[in-house]
Design a protein around this motif. Structure first.
Motif, PDB file in Angstrom:
ATOM      1  N   THR A 144      43.533  34.078  33.342  1.00 46.95           N
ATOM      2  CA  THR A 144      43.849  35.349  32.698  1.00 46.95           C
ATOM      3  C   THR A 144      45.331  35.670  32.832  1.00 46.95           C
ATOM      4  OG1 THR A 144      41.612  36.158  33.145  1.00 46.95           O
ATOM      5  CG2 THR A 144      43.291  37.800  32.625  1.00 46.95           C
ATOM      6  N   LEU A 145      45.895  35.418  34.006  1.00 48.95           N
ATOM      7  CA  LEU A 145      47.333  35.637  34.181  1.00 48.95           C
ATOM      8  C   LEU A 145      48.138  34.719  33.264  1.00 48.95           C
ATOM      9  CD1 LEU A 145      47.479  36.041  38.058  1.00 48.95           C
ATOM     10  CD2 LEU A 145      47.959  37.818  36.358  1.00 48.95           C
ATOM     11  N   ALA A 146      47.707  33.472  33.122  1.00 49.09           N
ATOM     12  CA  ALA A 146      48.392  32.560  32.210  1.00 49.09           C
ATOM     13  C   ALA A 146      48.311  33.077  30.781  1.00 49.09           C
ATOM     14  CB  ALA A 146      47.795  31.157  32.312  1.00 49.09           C
ATOM     15  N   GLY A 147      47.116  33.547  30.375  1.00 49.11           N
ATOM     16  CA  GLY A 147      46.973  34.095  29.038  1.00 49.11           C
ATOM     17  C   GLY A 147      47.827  35.327  28.821  1.00 49.11           C
ATOM     18  N   TRP A 148      47.891  36.188  29.838  1.00 53.26           N
ATOM     19  CA  TRP A 148      48.694  37.392  29.719  1.00 53.26           C
ATOM     20  C   TRP A 148      50.173  37.053  29.585  1.00 53.26           C
ATOM     21  CZ3 TRP A 148      50.430  41.666  28.340  1.00 53.26           C
ATOM     22  CH2 TRP A 148      51.461  42.328  28.985  1.00 53.26           C
ATOM     23  N   VAL A 149      50.686  36.163  30.424  1.00 53.51           N
ATOM     24  CA  VAL A 149      52.108  35.825  30.357  1.00 53.51           C
ATOM     25  C   VAL A 149      52.424  35.147  29.024  1.00 53.51           C
ATOM     26  CG1 VAL A 149      53.959  34.479  31.407  1.00 53.51           C
ATOM     27  CG2 VAL A 149      52.329  35.691  32.863  1.00 53.51           C
ATOM     28  N   ALA A 150      51.535  34.263  28.575  1.00 49.72           N
ATOM     29  CA  ALA A 150      51.766  33.608  27.284  1.00 49.72           C
ATOM     30  C   ALA A 150      51.813  34.640  26.161  1.00 49.72           C
ATOM     31  CB  ALA A 150      50.676  32.572  27.027  1.00 49.72           C
ATOM     32  N   HIS A 165      41.907  39.438  25.583  1.00 46.78           N
ATOM     33  CA  HIS A 165      41.478  38.591  24.467  1.00 46.78           C
ATOM     34  C   HIS A 165      41.255  39.437  23.222  1.00 46.78           C
ATOM     35  CE1 HIS A 165      38.719  35.667  22.378  1.00 46.78           C
ATOM     36  NE2 HIS A 165      39.637  34.841  22.829  1.00 46.78           N
ATOM     37  N   GLN A 166      40.594  40.575  23.397  1.00 45.99           N
ATOM     38  CA  GLN A 166      40.368  41.476  22.268  1.00 45.99           C
ATOM     39  C   GLN A 166      41.687  41.976  21.702  1.00 45.99           C
ATOM     40  OE1 GLN A 166      37.464  42.743  20.947  1.00 45.99           O
ATOM     41  NE2 GLN A 166      38.236  44.471  19.752  1.00 45.99           N
ATOM     42  N   ALA A 167      42.578  42.413  22.588  1.00 51.17           N
ATOM     43  CA  ALA A 167      43.852  42.973  22.130  1.00 51.17           C
ATOM     44  C   ALA A 167      44.692  41.927  21.421  1.00 51.17           C
ATOM     45  CB  ALA A 167      44.614  43.550  23.319  1.00 51.17           C
ATOM     46  N   GLU A 207      48.551  29.678  23.028  1.00 50.28           N
ATOM     47  CA  GLU A 207      48.145  29.390  24.409  1.00 50.28           C
ATOM     48  C   GLU A 207      47.459  30.599  25.031  1.00 50.28           C
ATOM     49  OE1 GLU A 207      49.775  27.658  28.665  1.00 50.28           O
ATOM     50  OE2 GLU A 207      51.141  27.777  26.961  1.00 50.28           O
ATOM     51  N   ALA A 208      47.895  31.794  24.665  1.00 54.78           N
ATOM     52  CA  ALA A 208      47.266  32.993  25.218  1.00 54.78           C
ATOM     53  C   ALA A 208      45.783  33.024  24.893  1.00 54.78           C
ATOM     54  CB  ALA A 208      47.962  34.234  24.674  1.00 54.78           C
ATOM     55  N   ARG A 209      45.431  32.765  23.642  1.00 54.87           N
ATOM     56  CA  ARG A 209      44.019  32.806  23.268  1.00 54.87           C
ATOM     57  C   ARG A 209      43.212  31.722  23.973  1.00 54.87           C
ATOM     58  NH1 ARG A 209      46.276  33.518  18.109  1.00 54.87           N
ATOM     59  NH2 ARG A 209      46.239  35.692  17.466  1.00 54.87           N
ATOM     60  N   GLU A 210      43.788  30.528  24.078  1.00 57.19           N
ATOM     61  CA  GLU A 210      43.054  29.458  24.759  1.00 57.19           C
ATOM     62  C   GLU A 210      42.841  29.780  26.224  1.00 57.19           C
ATOM     63  OE1 GLU A 210      41.362  26.540  23.870  1.00 57.19           O
ATOM     64  OE2 GLU A 210      41.555  27.790  22.097  1.00 57.19           O
ATOM     65  N   ALA A 211      43.887  30.252  26.896  1.00 56.21           N
ATOM     66  CA  ALA A 211      43.758  30.565  28.319  1.00 56.21           C
ATOM     67  C   ALA A 211      42.749  31.686  28.541  1.00 56.21           C
ATOM     68  CB  ALA A 211      45.127  30.954  28.888  1.00 56.21           C
ATOM     69  N   LEU A 212      42.792  32.718  27.710  1.00 56.84           N
ATOM     70  CA  LEU A 212      41.862  33.825  27.877  1.00 56.84           C
ATOM     71  C   LEU A 212      40.437  33.412  27.535  1.00 56.84           C
ATOM     72  CD1 LEU A 212      44.104  36.632  26.359  1.00 56.84           C
ATOM     73  CD2 LEU A 212      43.509  36.325  28.773  1.00 56.84           C
ATOM     74  N   LEU A 217      58.396  30.773  34.960  1.00 57.77           N
ATOM     75  CA  LEU A 217      58.003  30.224  36.256  1.00 57.77           C
ATOM     76  C   LEU A 217      56.589  30.649  36.625  1.00 57.77           C
ATOM     77  CD1 LEU A 217      61.345  30.852  38.181  1.00 57.77           C
ATOM     78  CD2 LEU A 217      60.495  28.656  37.319  1.00 57.77           C
ATOM     79  N   ALA A 218      56.259  31.921  36.339  1.00 59.76           N
ATOM     80  CA  ALA A 218      54.913  32.395  36.638  1.00 59.76           C
ATOM     81  C   ALA A 218      53.880  31.644  35.821  1.00 59.76           C
ATOM     82  CB  ALA A 218      54.818  33.898  36.363  1.00 59.76           C
ATOM     83  N   LEU A 219      54.172  31.379  34.547  1.00 57.91           N
ATOM     84  CA  LEU A 219      53.225  30.651  33.709  1.00 57.91           C
ATOM     85  C   LEU A 219      52.976  29.254  34.266  1.00 57.91           C
ATOM     86  CD1 LEU A 219      51.471  30.537  31.216  1.00 57.91           C
ATOM     87  CD2 LEU A 219      53.489  29.944  29.861  1.00 57.91           C
ATOM     88  N   ARG A 220      54.018  28.589  34.730  1.00 55.63           N
ATOM     89  CA  ARG A 220      53.833  27.278  35.361  1.00 55.63           C
ATOM     90  C   ARG A 220      52.942  27.378  36.592  1.00 55.63           C
ATOM     91  NH1 ARG A 220      59.863  25.188  36.179  1.00 55.63           N
ATOM     92  NH2 ARG A 220      58.760  23.680  37.500  1.00 55.63           N
ATOM     93  N   LEU A 221      53.131  28.427  37.376  1.00 57.27           N
ATOM     94  CA  LEU A 221      52.319  28.594  38.581  1.00 57.27           C
ATOM     95  C   LEU A 221      50.867  28.881  38.233  1.00 57.27           C
ATOM     96  CD1 LEU A 221      51.982  28.867  41.621  1.00 57.27           C
ATOM     97  CD2 LEU A 221      52.741  31.248  41.423  1.00 57.27           C
ATOM     98  N   TRP A 222      50.621  29.765  37.265  1.00 55.58           N
ATOM     99  CA  TRP A 222      49.229  30.084  36.918  1.00 55.58           C
ATOM    100  C   TRP A 222      48.518  28.863  36.343  1.00 55.58           C
ATOM    101  CZ3 TRP A 222      49.997  33.409  40.031  1.00 55.58           C
ATOM    102  CH2 TRP A 222      50.763  34.554  39.894  1.00 55.58           C
TER     103      TRP A 222
END
Length: 549
Positions: free
Chosen positions: A347-353, A383-385, A361-366, A322-327
């Motif tokens: 960044t929140l979307a990337g973190w949740v992904a 992104h580095q991590a 998706e995490a890399r693209e969002a970040l 749900l959080a990913l949809r919101l971000w």
């Protein structure tokens, strides 16, 4: 080195994380005899260039476009298991090809060595669709010098490229096979999607290829419909009231509670919404459930780092989806002069992904977060991590600890501490190491990343999400009127954002040539069929993914 208008590619080093096909690791033997790894107990064998070409989307987890892809082979018992892989966009200028090839090969090899396994051999892919009036064979011939540059760059590192393939217009060509019977000059047709041996194994394992990176970005890019004008007006109105309250030590905590409460109510609304088929339909549904005023309040509230870090705690289980949809929805609402505000929801979307296992998706969002604000350190650290293949559980443990501690204080009747009073920077210091700087391109603000490096002694403190504490600067409110923003000219194209040391609040300013919504200003491209537009990622200190023009 990379033209950001046509083919800026997401960090190819970001794809060096082990197989997207987690059920097993395909393996290859030299030449055209390739054996592939296991999916559960089954072993998959790839014996021909055709099977190697068909395997590419399953090695990455998506279908690359305008891309250079290197796949390392770990020569275990002469079976050549696939190892790390790296992807980057194809530069428009041919003069950039040798440097890009050298940096990509160097980053992949050194990154693999840092993980304890130097590649023994390499497979190279060049993927590009023909332009108007071109054929796939024309593309193949055009990219031949790039293939040679890749082979030379890998050879200089004592790693042999055993196969180099060009994929274009539904066909593939081998730059290494001299047998015209095996690899004719007109190329070979690609197999039907989903019919290869590896596709069958991936399907059996419950895995699937998820479209293209352009489709990922479309879900996170600002709306370019008439509603964008209404959203920007709502952001203007909200900034006049919320920003002074965030900058005030008295009311800052109140704004944080209001922002998080509104986010929780919105996620509950999302949870009650009926299911729909397809990502585009799902995004339209979520956009319809989110009001302009609500989106504006949350976007501005998340510019406070402490509020954002608490929002990052929605990272597991049902609340993570749900959080990913919101971000995503909030990132789409960062329109017009508020584009830099997208760094927080992206960044929140990337973190949740990343936390939920979706590294693509995490890399693209970040990467998009860094495109919106290259100085957004939380995005840079994550992104580095993510690119280094670190386990997100380290950050999850830290955030869980913060949540437990805060709830304990609330039960004890002490209440939630003011954001600026939190001691999270000390408790979660150096959970994620800061990334090394990369040299900017001579042509554009984008560059091909050198291999990631980690300073031995990080010199900055980090908060619950490893966000560095900004150096002291005078507090400045972003609630200035539109007339004041317009009256203040930009100086030599310098960045317009000004921040307080306690928040990431920025003052939006319009750039020359930009419009409130839908204009083709700097860093923008054409509008897609769904009313969204891909954002070019400028000034991020790393190569960002391709954008069609």
């Amino acid at each position: 080195m990379t033209n950001h208008d046509e083919t800026a590619g997401s960090s190819g080093i970001g794809d060096m994380d082990g197989p997207a096909y987690r059920g097993g690791e395909p393996r290859t033997d030299p030449g055209h005899e390739t054996s592939a790894g296991t999916c559960g107990e089954a072993q998959v064998t790839l014996r021909t260039p055709a099977e190697l070409a068909d395997a590419l989307p399953y090695l990455l987890g998506y279908r690359p476009e305008d891309s250079i892809v290197l796949v390392a082979l770990r020569d275990r018992e002469k079976l050549g298991r696939f190892g790390a892989r790296a992807r980057i966009g194809i530069p428009v200028q041919q003069g950039d090809w040798p440097a890009v090839a050298q940096q990509l090969a160097h980053g992949l090899v050194t990154g693999s060595e840092r993980r304890g396994t130097k590649p023994e051999r390499m497979v190279a892919y060049l993927v590009q669709e023909p332009a108007a009036g071109e054929s796939g064979r024309d593309v193949m011939e055009h990219l031949r010098p790039l293939a040679q540059s890749l082979r030379t760059a890998c050879g200089n590192l004592d790693v042999t490229v055993v196969e180099a393939l060009c994929i274009s217009d539904g066909r593939f060509w081998s730059y290494c096979c001299p047998d015209s019977g095996c690899c004719p000059a007109e190329g070979r047709p690609m197999g039907l999607p989903g019919t290869s041996v590896l596709a069958a194994a991936a399907t059996y394992a419950g895995l699937q290829v998820r479209g293209t990176l352009r489709e990922f970005r479309a879900r996170l890019s600002p709306l370019e419909t008439p509603a964008a004008l209404e959203q920007e007006a709502a952001l203007d109105a909200a900034s006049l009231t919320l920003v002074p309250r965030i900058l005030s030590g008295v009311t800052r905590g109140e704004v944080a509670e209001e922002t998080l409460g509104l986010a929780e109510r919105t996620m509950a609304r999302f949870a009650d919404a009926p299911s729909v088929s397809g990502a585009w339909s799902a995004d339209l549904r979520d956009d319809g459930l989110l009001g302009h005023d609500e989106a504006a309040a949350m976007i501005l509230g998340l510019q406070d780092r402490a509020t954002r870090d608490r929002a990052a705690e929605w990272m597991e289980g049902a609340e993570a989806a749900l959080a990913l949809r919101l971000w995503r929805a909030l990132a789409r609402r960062c329109v017009g002069s508020y584009s830099e505000h997208a760094a927080a929801p992206l960044t929140l979307a990337g973190w949740v992904a990343w936390s939920t296992g979706d590294e693509v998706e995490a890399r693209e969002a970040l990467a998009m977060a860094l495109g919106a604000d290259q100085d957004y350190l939380f995005a840079r650290l994550l992104h580095q991590a993510c690119n280094d293949g670190l386990d997100p559980e380290t950050v999850r443990r830290c955030l869980r600890s913060e949540r437990v501690g805060r709830r304990g204080e609330e039960r004890a009747g002490t209440g939630t501490p003011e954001p600026e009073a939190t001691d999270a920077p000390r408790r979660c210091s150096a959970q994620v190491a800061p990334p090394a700087e990369t040299a900017p391109s001579a042509e554009t603000d984008s560059s091909v990343p050198a291999e990631p490096s980690v300073p031995a002694e990080p010199s900055v403190r980090t908060d619950a999400c490893a966000q560095a504490v900004s150096p002291a600067k005078p507090l400045r409110s972003t609630a200035a009127s539109r007339s004041r923003r317009k009256a203040r000219p930009l100086r030599n194209g310098s960045r317009s954002a000004r921040r307080s040391p306690e928040t990431d609040i920025v003052r939006p300013r319009r750039h020359p040539g930009s419009t409130s919504a839908g204009g083709d200003g700097p860093g923008r491209t054409g509008t897609g069929a769904d009313g969204r537009r891909s954002r070019t990622h400028r000034g991020s200190g790393r190569c960002t993914d391709e954008t069609d023009t």
